[in-house]
Scaffold this active site. Structure first.
Site, PDB file in Angstrom:
ATOM      1  N   ASP A 116      24.687 -63.150  19.272  1.00  0.00           N
ATOM      2  CA  ASP A 116      25.387 -64.205  18.547  1.00  0.00           C
ATOM      3  C   ASP A 116      25.819 -63.674  17.191  1.00  0.00           C
ATOM      4  O   ASP A 116      25.301 -62.670  16.700  1.00  0.00           O
ATOM      5  CB  ASP A 116      24.503 -65.439  18.387  1.00  0.00           C
ATOM      6  CG  ASP A 116      23.306 -65.182  17.479  1.00  0.00           C
ATOM      7  OD1 ASP A 116      22.554 -64.228  17.766  1.00  0.00           O
ATOM      8  OD2 ASP A 116      23.113 -65.921  16.494  1.00  0.00           O
ATOM      9  N   GLU A 182      20.001 -65.666  16.813  1.00  0.00           N
ATOM     10  CA  GLU A 182      19.366 -65.127  15.613  1.00  0.00           C
ATOM     11  C   GLU A 182      20.043 -65.642  14.355  1.00  0.00           C
ATOM     12  O   GLU A 182      19.385 -65.970  13.365  1.00  0.00           O
ATOM     13  CB  GLU A 182      19.410 -63.595  15.647  1.00  0.00           C
ATOM     14  CG  GLU A 182      18.523 -62.917  14.604  1.00  0.00           C
ATOM     15  CD  GLU A 182      19.189 -62.739  13.252  1.00  0.00           C
ATOM     16  OE1 GLU A 182      18.475 -62.501  12.257  1.00  0.00           O
ATOM     17  OE2 GLU A 182      20.436 -62.847  13.185  1.00  0.00           O
TER      18      GLU A 182
END
Length: 478
Positions: A116, A182
């Site tokens: 991500d 994250e």
């Protein structure tokens, strides 16, 4: 963008004197153009895990990473998995988990990165579209090009080089864990670890999500600050009032907020909150000129704090107001604001517990509320700081691999940012040796417009990890 342009942007650095690892070096060199092309394909997927963005893009990114892992044809299992977020029924974002069992006494290595990315911000702030990877000079630009899709591809490329050099029947155990949230706080990380404990268990954990000293010098991250973030609401009125009629007698929320926030800092800009601690330690030389060059600090604006510059960034607390909800300038009227809301981010030094820091910050805010202002503190999120144990055999192997790949000994660095999930890794796998490595350099501008990856740094980072994996594949008795 053509493969030729990508190949031309990559530095060549092959050392023919290292006969034992020559096959690994050749494999890394041969695979680099396709590796960078695969990285570009990942960068094109706008996998922002934040709640305001489309979750489908994160799943698309996970599927692309899972396919890269399957194409290696070395894993016993490749899965896309989700775990629950504590405190509710919501699932976290999809992660990729691939595993291969060790054989004949070889160690198992857990390779971590995240697929991500941060939101891109305004397109106008980028010199090229954020999700269209673009090579300019020796850098690849795009959101996630460095943080952390380059970390993902460093793992994929290193395994590929190991296969080419040692064969697909290598005996090293592998677990590949590519997280999907994250940048959104790793909210389901602890649950994911608990639910997949056996699959993720490793003797060595490589976290490819940090920085290097510069484009010519590798670094091993040995210290990370933790963090406390919170939402602060300051209220002085139950409705807005005319500033001309009542200003001077009635404290408005903006005045109270500014006054309260000012108490967080000493006159030199350092943190003035009792109970927030610092971590003693030596730091490398780092000049004010280098700080200005790497941060864009304007002429005439002085650095804040005391002590060595790197101690301020690595080993002392810092507080930043990262957001504020208040009347905008365009909509400003002559009124006393009844309520102001801010977002505070507090970085805490290694050695302090996050809950202790959160309690100290809350106590300060409540005791310093001016004029009897009502304050409310909510949405508190804590992440633990981390200090790496540097005496283990895996750290020694990593240092040697970096030195051999870069031709320069690595520097031990601290990082002012936080990777809070590492404390969860330590909790679940207390015997594992953790190596925090990276593909970034001081000019990568992670989280900012024009984020970029230095392609020479990327190549050397891949070679470092490839050499490490090849040597661990020959190791027994861990």
């Amino acid at each position: 963008m053509t493969d030729n342009s990508l190949t031309n942007a990559v530095e060549t650095q092959v050392d023919p004197t290292e006969n034992d690892d020559s096959a690994v070096r050749v494999a890394v060199e041969r695979g680099l153009p396709s590796t960078i092309a695969e990285l570009c394909a990942l960068v094109r997927i706008p996998s922002v895990a934040w709640s305001a963005f489309d979750r489908a893009t994160v799943l698309q990114s996970a599927e692309a990473v899972a396919q890269l892992a399957r194409d290696l044809q070395v894993f016993d299992s490749v899965q896309i998995k989700q775990a629950g977020i504590p405190g509710g029924d919501e699932l976290g974002q999809p992660a990729v988990l691939a595993t291969r069992a060790a054989r004949n006494g070889r160690p198992t290595v857990l390779l971590y990165a995240h697929h991500d990315v941060q939101p891109p911000g305004l397109d106008g702030d980028w010199d090229s579209p954020p999700f269209e990877p673009t090579v300019r000079g020796d850098r690849l630009y795009g959101r996630g090009a460095a943080d952390d899709k380059a970390g993902v591809m460093a793992h994929i490329a290193s395994i590929r080089a190991l296969v080419e050099a040692a064969g697909s029947d290598f005996e090293l155990g592998l677990a590949l864990f590519i997280e999907g949230e994250e940048e959104f706080g790793s909210r389901s990380f602890a649950t994911f670890l608990d639910e997949n404990r056996d699959a993720l268990r490793g003797d060595v954990i490589v976290v490819a999500d940090s920085n290097n000293w510069d484009v010519s010098t590798p670094a091993l991250t040995t210290g990370l600050r933790g963090n406390v973030t919170l939402r602060l609401e300051v209220r002085t009125l139950d409705h807005a009032s005319h500033s001309g009629m009542f200003g001077g007698a009635v404290p408005d929320a903006m005045m109270a907020t500014i006054t309260l926030l000012a108490t967080l800092y000493n006159s030199d800009g350092s943190v003035a909150v009792a109970g927030l601690t610092s971590h003693p330690g030596q730091t490398p030389d780092y000049s004010e000129e280098q700080l200005r060059a790497e941060t864009g600090l304007l002429d005439g604006v002085s650095p804040i704090g005391h002590g060595s510059i790197l101690s301020r960034i690595w080993s002392q607390p810092a507080i930043t107001v990262t957001g504020i909800d208040a009347p905008s300038v365009d909509n400003a009227s002559n009124t006393l604001s009844p309520c102001i809301t801010v977002r505070l981010s507090c970085r805490i030094a290694p050695g302090q517990k996050a809950d202790e820091a959160a309690a100290a910050l809350e106590a300060h805010l409540r005791s310093h509320a001016p004029f009897g202002a009502h304050i409310d503190i909510s949405d508190v999120d804590c992440g633990e700081p981390f200090l790496v144990e540097t005496t283990g055999w895996a750290v020694a192997e990593a240092r040697k691999a970096m030195n051999d790949a870069w031709g320069v000994a690595p520097v031990d660095i601290g990082v002012g940012g936080s990777i809070p999930f590492i404390s969860d890794l330590v909790r679940v796998f207390p015997e594992a040796q953790i190596l925090v490595t990276g593909v970034e350099d001081p000019d990568s501008r992670a989280h900012s417009p024009n984020e970029s990856l230095h392609l020479g740094v990327f190549k050397r980072a891949v070679l470092s990890e490839s050499l490490l994996l090849a040597r661990l594949n020959r190791r027994t008795g861990h």
